[in-house]
Design a protein around this motif. Sequence first.
Motif, PDB file in Angstrom:
ATOM      1  N   ASN A 108       0.811  -1.219   0.000  1.00  0.00           N
ATOM      2  CA  ASN A 108       0.000   0.000   0.000  1.00  0.00           C
ATOM      3  C   ASN A 108       0.846   1.272   0.000  1.00  0.00           C
ATOM      4  O   ASN A 108       0.315   2.363  -0.169  1.00  0.00           O
ATOM      5  CB  ASN A 108      -0.962   0.011   1.189  1.00  0.00           C
ATOM      6  CG  ASN A 108      -2.048  -1.045   1.032  1.00  0.00           C
ATOM      7  OD1 ASN A 108      -2.173  -1.668  -0.023  1.00  0.00           O
ATOM      8  ND2 ASN A 108      -2.826  -1.258   2.087  1.00  0.00           N
ATOM      9  N   SER A 128      -7.696  -0.873  -6.738  1.00  0.00           N
ATOM     10  CA  SER A 128      -7.086   0.317  -6.138  1.00  0.00           C
ATOM     11  C   SER A 128      -6.329   1.151  -7.176  1.00  0.00           C
ATOM     12  O   SER A 128      -5.749   2.174  -6.836  1.00  0.00           O
ATOM     13  CB  SER A 128      -6.183  -0.070  -4.978  1.00  0.00           C
ATOM     14  OG  SER A 128      -5.253  -1.027  -5.371  1.00  0.00           O
ATOM     15  N   ARG A 177     -17.146  -0.568  -3.216  1.00  0.00           N
ATOM     16  CA  ARG A 177     -15.966   0.266  -2.949  1.00  0.00           C
ATOM     17  C   ARG A 177     -16.210   1.625  -3.596  1.00  0.00           C
ATOM     18  O   ARG A 177     -15.745   1.889  -4.704  1.00  0.00           O
ATOM     19  CB  ARG A 177     -14.739  -0.410  -3.529  1.00  0.00           C
ATOM     20  CG  ARG A 177     -13.443   0.034  -2.880  1.00  0.00           C
ATOM     21  CD  ARG A 177     -12.789  -1.110  -2.172  1.00  0.00           C
ATOM     22  NE  ARG A 177     -11.506  -0.732  -1.605  1.00  0.00           N
ATOM     23  CZ  ARG A 177     -10.548  -1.595  -1.305  1.00  0.00           C
ATOM     24  NH1 ARG A 177     -10.722  -2.865  -1.525  1.00  0.00           N
ATOM     25  NH2 ARG A 177      -9.420  -1.186  -0.758  1.00  0.00           N
ATOM     26  N   PRO A 185     -11.781   9.973   6.522  1.00  0.00           N
ATOM     27  CA  PRO A 185     -10.364  10.092   6.140  1.00  0.00           C
ATOM     28  C   PRO A 185      -9.903   8.933   5.254  1.00  0.00           C
ATOM     29  O   PRO A 185      -9.118   8.085   5.671  1.00  0.00           O
ATOM     30  CB  PRO A 185      -9.644  10.102   7.491  1.00  0.00           C
ATOM     31  CG  PRO A 185     -10.550   9.355   8.410  1.00  0.00           C
ATOM     32  CD  PRO A 185     -11.962   9.604   7.940  1.00  0.00           C
ATOM     33  N   SER A 186     -10.419   8.906   4.035  1.00  0.00           N
ATOM     34  CA  SER A 186     -10.107   7.822   3.093  1.00  0.00           C
ATOM     35  C   SER A 186      -8.632   7.866   2.685  1.00  0.00           C
ATOM     36  O   SER A 186      -8.115   8.924   2.301  1.00  0.00           O
ATOM     37  CB  SER A 186     -10.999   7.962   1.861  1.00  0.00           C
ATOM     38  OG  SER A 186     -10.389   7.393   0.729  1.00  0.00           O
ATOM     39  N   GLY A 236      -7.194   6.227   0.052  1.00  0.00           N
ATOM     40  CA  GLY A 236      -7.056   6.410  -1.397  1.00  0.00           C
ATOM     41  C   GLY A 236      -7.407   7.829  -1.834  1.00  0.00           C
ATOM     42  O   GLY A 236      -6.730   8.409  -2.686  1.00  0.00           O
ATOM     43  N   PHE A 272     -14.755  -1.827   6.339  1.00  0.00           N
ATOM     44  CA  PHE A 272     -15.332  -2.413   5.122  1.00  0.00           C
ATOM     45  C   PHE A 272     -16.516  -3.323   5.456  1.00  0.00           C
ATOM     46  O   PHE A 272     -16.466  -4.092   6.416  1.00  0.00           O
ATOM     47  CB  PHE A 272     -14.289  -3.235   4.358  1.00  0.00           C
ATOM     48  CG  PHE A 272     -13.249  -2.389   3.691  1.00  0.00           C
ATOM     49  CD1 PHE A 272     -13.572  -1.580   2.616  1.00  0.00           C
ATOM     50  CD2 PHE A 272     -11.938  -2.384   4.143  1.00  0.00           C
ATOM     51  CE1 PHE A 272     -12.609  -0.782   1.998  1.00  0.00           C
ATOM     52  CE2 PHE A 272     -10.966  -1.595   3.530  1.00  0.00           C
ATOM     53  CZ  PHE A 272     -11.321  -0.795   2.454  1.00  0.00           C
TER      54      PHE A 272
HETATM   55  C1  UD1 Z   1      -6.609   1.430   1.493  1.00  0.00           C
HETATM   56  C2  UD1 Z   1      -5.762   0.181   1.400  1.00  0.00           C
HETATM   57  C3  UD1 Z   1      -6.506  -1.009   1.965  1.00  0.00           C
HETATM   58  C4  UD1 Z   1      -6.950  -0.717   3.373  1.00  0.00           C
HETATM   59  C5  UD1 Z   1      -7.726   0.591   3.434  1.00  0.00           C
HETATM   60  C6  UD1 Z   1      -8.106   1.011   4.844  1.00  0.00           C
HETATM   61  C7  UD1 Z   1      -4.429   0.580  -0.581  1.00  0.00           C
HETATM   62  C8  UD1 Z   1      -4.117   0.190  -1.981  1.00  0.00           C
HETATM   63  N1  UD1 Z   1      -5.447  -0.064   0.001  1.00  0.00           N
HETATM   64  O1  UD1 Z   1      -7.762   1.194   0.702  1.00  0.00           O
HETATM   65  O2  UD1 Z   1      -5.632  -2.130   1.946  1.00  0.00           O
HETATM   66  O3  UD1 Z   1      -7.797  -1.751   3.809  1.00  0.00           O
HETATM   67  O4  UD1 Z   1      -6.948   1.654   2.855  1.00  0.00           O
HETATM   68  O5  UD1 Z   1      -6.955   1.161   5.612  1.00  0.00           O
HETATM   69  O6  UD1 Z   1      -3.759   1.415   0.016  1.00  0.00           O
HETATM   70  N2  UD1 Z   1     -14.903   5.221   1.040  1.00  0.00           N
HETATM   71  C9  UD1 Z   1     -16.010   5.903   0.565  1.00  0.00           C
HETATM   72  N3  UD1 Z   1     -15.860   6.733  -0.504  1.00  0.00           N
HETATM   73  C10 UD1 Z   1     -14.658   6.936  -1.114  1.00  0.00           C
HETATM   74  C11 UD1 Z   1     -13.527   6.237  -0.614  1.00  0.00           C
HETATM   75  C12 UD1 Z   1     -13.683   5.390   0.462  1.00  0.00           C
HETATM   76  O7  UD1 Z   1     -17.112   5.745   1.074  1.00  0.00           O
HETATM   77  O8  UD1 Z   1     -14.587   7.709  -2.089  1.00  0.00           O
HETATM   78  C13 UD1 Z   1     -15.051   4.299   2.173  1.00  0.00           C
HETATM   79  C14 UD1 Z   1     -14.775   2.857   1.763  1.00  0.00           C
HETATM   80  O9  UD1 Z   1     -15.886   2.232   1.220  1.00  0.00           O
HETATM   81  C15 UD1 Z   1     -14.369   2.221   3.081  1.00  0.00           C
HETATM   82  C16 UD1 Z   1     -13.649   3.359   3.782  1.00  0.00           C
HETATM   83  O10 UD1 Z   1     -14.060   4.561   3.132  1.00  0.00           O
HETATM   84  O11 UD1 Z   1     -15.505   1.879   3.820  1.00  0.00           O
HETATM   85  C17 UD1 Z   1     -12.143   3.228   3.764  1.00  0.00           C
HETATM   86  O12 UD1 Z   1     -11.682   3.304   2.469  1.00  0.00           O
HETATM   87  P1  UD1 Z   1     -10.265   3.916   2.087  1.00  0.00           P
HETATM   88  O13 UD1 Z   1      -9.604   4.482   3.291  1.00  0.00           O
HETATM   89  O14 UD1 Z   1     -10.466   4.812   0.901  1.00  0.00           O
HETATM   90  O15 UD1 Z   1      -9.474   2.632   1.652  1.00  0.00           O
HETATM   91  P2  UD1 Z   1      -8.729   2.386   0.295  1.00  0.00           P
HETATM   92  O16 UD1 Z   1      -7.894   3.576  -0.049  1.00  0.00           O
HETATM   93  O17 UD1 Z   1      -9.671   1.849  -0.719  1.00  0.00           O
END
Ligand code: UD1
Length: 417
Positions: free
Chosen positions: A23, A93, A121, A162-163, A165, A329
């Motif tokens: 990641n 991702s 996702r 705090p997403s 990605g 998740f």
């Molecule tokens: C990254 C990691 C993954 C890890 C996750 C949480 C990478 C490649 N992957 O995933 O391994 O499990 O962080 O630590 O780094 N969400 C929304 N809207 C958005 C984006 C996210 O609702 O636009 C929600 C998702 O559905 C989820 C939560 O936010 O419930 C966390 O997602 P996020 O922090 O964005 O995880 P990833 O970046 O996808």
Amino acid sequence: MAKIYVEGPVRLSGEVDIHGAKNGALPILAGTILCRGECILHNCPNLSDVETSLKILTHLGCECRREGQTVIVNAADMSGYEIPDALMREMRSSIVFLGAIVARMGRAKLSSPGGCELGPRPIDLHLAALRSLGATIQEDHGVLDCTTPALLNGTAISLSFPSVGATENIMLASATARGVTVIHNAAREPEISDLADFLNSAGAKIYGAGSDTIEIHGVAALHGTEHTVLPDRIAAATFLAAAAITRGSVVLHKVMPSHLMAVLSVFREAGCDVVASGKDLKLSAPAKLRRIPMVRTLVYPGFPTDAGPPVLAMQTLADGTSMFLENIFENRFKYVDELKRLGANIKVAGKVAVVEGVARLSGAPVECTDLRGGAALAVAALAASGVTEIDKIHHIDRGYDRFEESLRALGAKIKRE
Ligand code: UD1
């Protein structure tokens, strides 16, 4: 299709090096797009998600090569802006490429990642942020076409969650935008700080990464650089769980113990003796693991959702009842049904899994449902009597470099056929 065979029970002991973080590597590889020169990335793990990222970069016209654990990318002559659907499907991702491609090329076209094995996702936060930076995004039949007539414009962005990605995408899109971008409620994961370190070494001006407010002062362009990817804290947690369930004793090298605080406190709660020293971590497991009353997955610095499956697997043999609350998740517990085939006693209701420790597990044929769920099956199999045949191991290959070799070096009886 290859399968992994694990013969148990064994007691793991010895030393193992932990590879670079998946990641961490993925957003940095996306970041090489912004650099008009050679980027040399050390400690870049050799796993299929990294290979997919390199295929994407190659498709876009970047030069990529691997020399051992070092990957070299040169995006000076990049010409493409489209990621083929097949590559998007291989790795959802890859949405993290969106911000970098549009910033560099003025246009990015890719298919929307849609649902994945961990549930839906959504990418609404990514898209809203890019729009507020001035990008126009058309969504048609699952294809995202993102354009910007000129430079993106820095602005203040408040994330409702705090997403990880979304924070990365904003950093990548705004590093070369006009003016200042401020991210409020930014993700604080160590991989965010590592991405900032990489971008700053290439000439970006990013301040505050690792805190909940990140400020990005746009610069005209980034140049080539050299960077070492941070250690994989989830691979570390997986090897600790493998040692603990086998009542073993291992030393992990090349880790960053400070990134694992919430994880280590859970291992200590289970009765393990854990000692950190520099970049080493030593774990000695008790004869019988204790129950952990409650593991709650949270954003960093809380307990990471990705470490949940291996630690849950470890608690299947603990004394008493452990509870896992998954806050990040939906649908993270698919692998639980496979663990039950080994004799585990687990009940899932929505976000909660209740693990009743059993006296023994026994080998059986199982299937990986996702990356960390697959690792959880291998952890349990090490302590199960007899042979466990693990199918669909491409999931494990997405995130672990030399998985069987590393476990074998610790005394596991594990082979791929
Ligand atoms: C990254 C990691 C993954 C890890 C996750 C949480 C990478 C490649 N992957 O995933 O391994 O499990 O962080 O630590 O780094 N969400 C929304 N809207 C958005 C984006 C996210 O609702 O636009 C929600 C998702 O559905 C989820 C939560 O936010 O419930 C966390 O997602 P996020 O922090 O964005 O995880 P990833 O970046 O996808």
